[in-house]
Design a protein around this motif. Structure first.
Motif, mmCIF file in Angstrom:
data_model
loop_
_atom_site.group_PDB
_atom_site.id
_atom_site.type_symbol
_atom_site.label_atom_id
_atom_site.label_comp_id
_atom_site.label_asym_id
_atom_site.label_seq_id
_atom_site.Cartn_x
_atom_site.Cartn_y
_atom_site.Cartn_z
ATOM 1 N N LEU A 61 40.708 27.490 51.417
ATOM 2 C CA LEU A 61 40.292 28.155 50.185
ATOM 3 C C LEU A 61 38.789 28.375 50.240
ATOM 4 N N LEU A 62 38.390 29.624 50.238
ATOM 5 C CA LEU A 62 36.979 29.989 50.290
ATOM 6 C C LEU A 62 36.585 30.643 48.974
ATOM 7 N N VAL A 63 35.565 30.085 48.322
ATOM 8 C CA VAL A 63 35.065 30.638 47.062
ATOM 9 C C VAL A 63 33.565 30.888 47.201
ATOM 10 N N VAL A 64 33.144 32.107 46.916
ATOM 11 C CA VAL A 64 31.724 32.443 46.903
ATOM 12 C C VAL A 64 31.400 32.967 45.510
ATOM 13 N N ALA A 65 30.583 32.217 44.782
ATOM 14 C CA ALA A 65 30.296 32.550 43.379
ATOM 15 C C ALA A 65 28.796 32.697 43.163
ATOM 16 N N ASP A 66 28.422 33.645 42.310
ATOM 17 C CA ASP A 66 27.013 33.844 41.971
ATOM 18 C C ASP A 66 26.852 33.928 40.458
ATOM 19 N N ASP A 67 25.607 33.781 40.002
ATOM 20 C CA ASP A 67 25.318 33.852 38.562
ATOM 21 C C ASP A 67 24.570 35.129 38.210
ATOM 22 N N GLY A 68 24.885 36.198 38.914
ATOM 23 C CA GLY A 68 24.192 37.469 38.724
ATOM 24 C C GLY A 68 24.694 38.276 37.544
ATOM 25 N N THR A 69 24.486 39.572 37.629
ATOM 26 C CA THR A 69 24.790 40.466 36.513
ATOM 27 C C THR A 69 26.271 40.788 36.383
ATOM 28 N N GLY A 70 27.053 40.421 37.385
ATOM 29 C CA GLY A 70 28.481 40.697 37.304
ATOM 30 C C GLY A 70 28.814 42.126 37.674
ATOM 31 N N ARG A 71 30.082 42.468 37.532
ATOM 32 C CA ARG A 71 30.557 43.797 37.910
ATOM 33 C C ARG A 71 30.533 44.743 36.719
ATOM 34 N N ASP A 72 30.264 46.006 37.000
ATOM 35 C CA ASP A 72 30.371 47.026 35.963
ATOM 36 C C ASP A 72 31.844 47.240 35.631
ATOM 37 N N ASP A 73 32.131 47.492 34.368
ATOM 38 C CA ASP A 73 33.521 47.667 33.939
ATOM 39 C C ASP A 73 34.205 48.827 34.647
ATOM 40 N N ASP A 74 33.428 49.870 34.961
ATOM 41 C CA ASP A 74 34.023 51.061 35.578
ATOM 42 C C ASP A 74 33.769 51.138 37.079
#
Length: 217
Positions: free
Chosen positions: A160-173
């Motif tokens: 199980l590989l998880v790469v997580a960041d605390d950035g701006t996230g994805r745009d809805d579109d």
């Protein structure tokens, strides 16, 4: 496209790994040739547009086919050219080295990993490639302060590989890009799965599940 000739230094010989790398490198050289030809063809097409529109359309179709073939070659190369540390010291060391390359300049990258002794090289390559793609995207687009790579042995018998960041996230579109497709292909090739989703508290996380044992190939 042409012939790539390579000679070993006096007193040395090319190893099997060298030959494999050169075989993949040929794809990049071929892509460069295609791009060079494409530039010349594009100039010719600009001239044909005035004198012979039908011929220019035929040339454009040919150019598109060559570019698509070059793209496939380069993407194939990216799946095979991996850092020596992955072969020499394994996935844990390779992930640590990868994190150190992106750590800095306002981004802190941490790694948490179980030991993966005798991990199939194809699984290690897939996990490393996915982590590398995610970190590249985070450093370029996420405007994140922290990113964490976690690699664990799942009780069900998978990595199980998880790469997580605390950035701006994805745009809805936002639509999945080349990087996302590449990561998903890496997981699919090994019989695994990949999920990209919003992280609780902000940011994005990529979760890849890969089998510890390759069931094909």
């Amino acid at each position: 496209m042409g012939l790539l000739q390579v000679s070993a230094l006096p007193g040395e010989q090319l190893s099997a790994h060298d030959l494999s790398t050169l075989h993949e490198l040929a794809s990049v050289v071929a892509a460069a040739v295609v791009i060079g030809r494409g530039a010349a063809d594009l100039e010719e097409m600009r001239n044909l547009l005035r004198s012979d529109p039908d011929a220019s359309l035929e040339l454009l179709a040919h150019l598109q086919g060559e570019v698509e073939a070059a793209t496939v070659s380069v993407r194939s190369l990216s799946h095979h050219l991996l850092p020596p540390i992955l072969d020499e010291l394994g996935l844990v060391a390779a992930l640590a080295e990868l994190a150190s390359r992106f750590d800095g300049g306002g981004l802190t990258v941490a790694v948490e990993s179980d030991r993966f002794d005798d991990l199939d090289p194809r699984i290690a390559a897939a996990a490393y490639g996915i982590a590398s793609e995610v970190l590249s995207n985070v450093s370029r687009h996420a405007r994140a302060d922290h990113c964490r790579i976690v690699a664990r042995r799942h009780p069900a018998g998978s990595l199980l590989l998880v790469v997580a960041d605390d950035g701006t996230g994805r745009d809805d579109d936002a639509l999945p890009g080349v990087g996302t497709h590449s990561m998903r292909e890496r997981a699919d090739e090994q019989g695994g799965s990949l999920d990209v989703r919003d992280r609780i508290g902000g940011g994005t996380e990529v979760i890849a599940t890969l089998p510890l044992v390759v069931s094909h190939g």
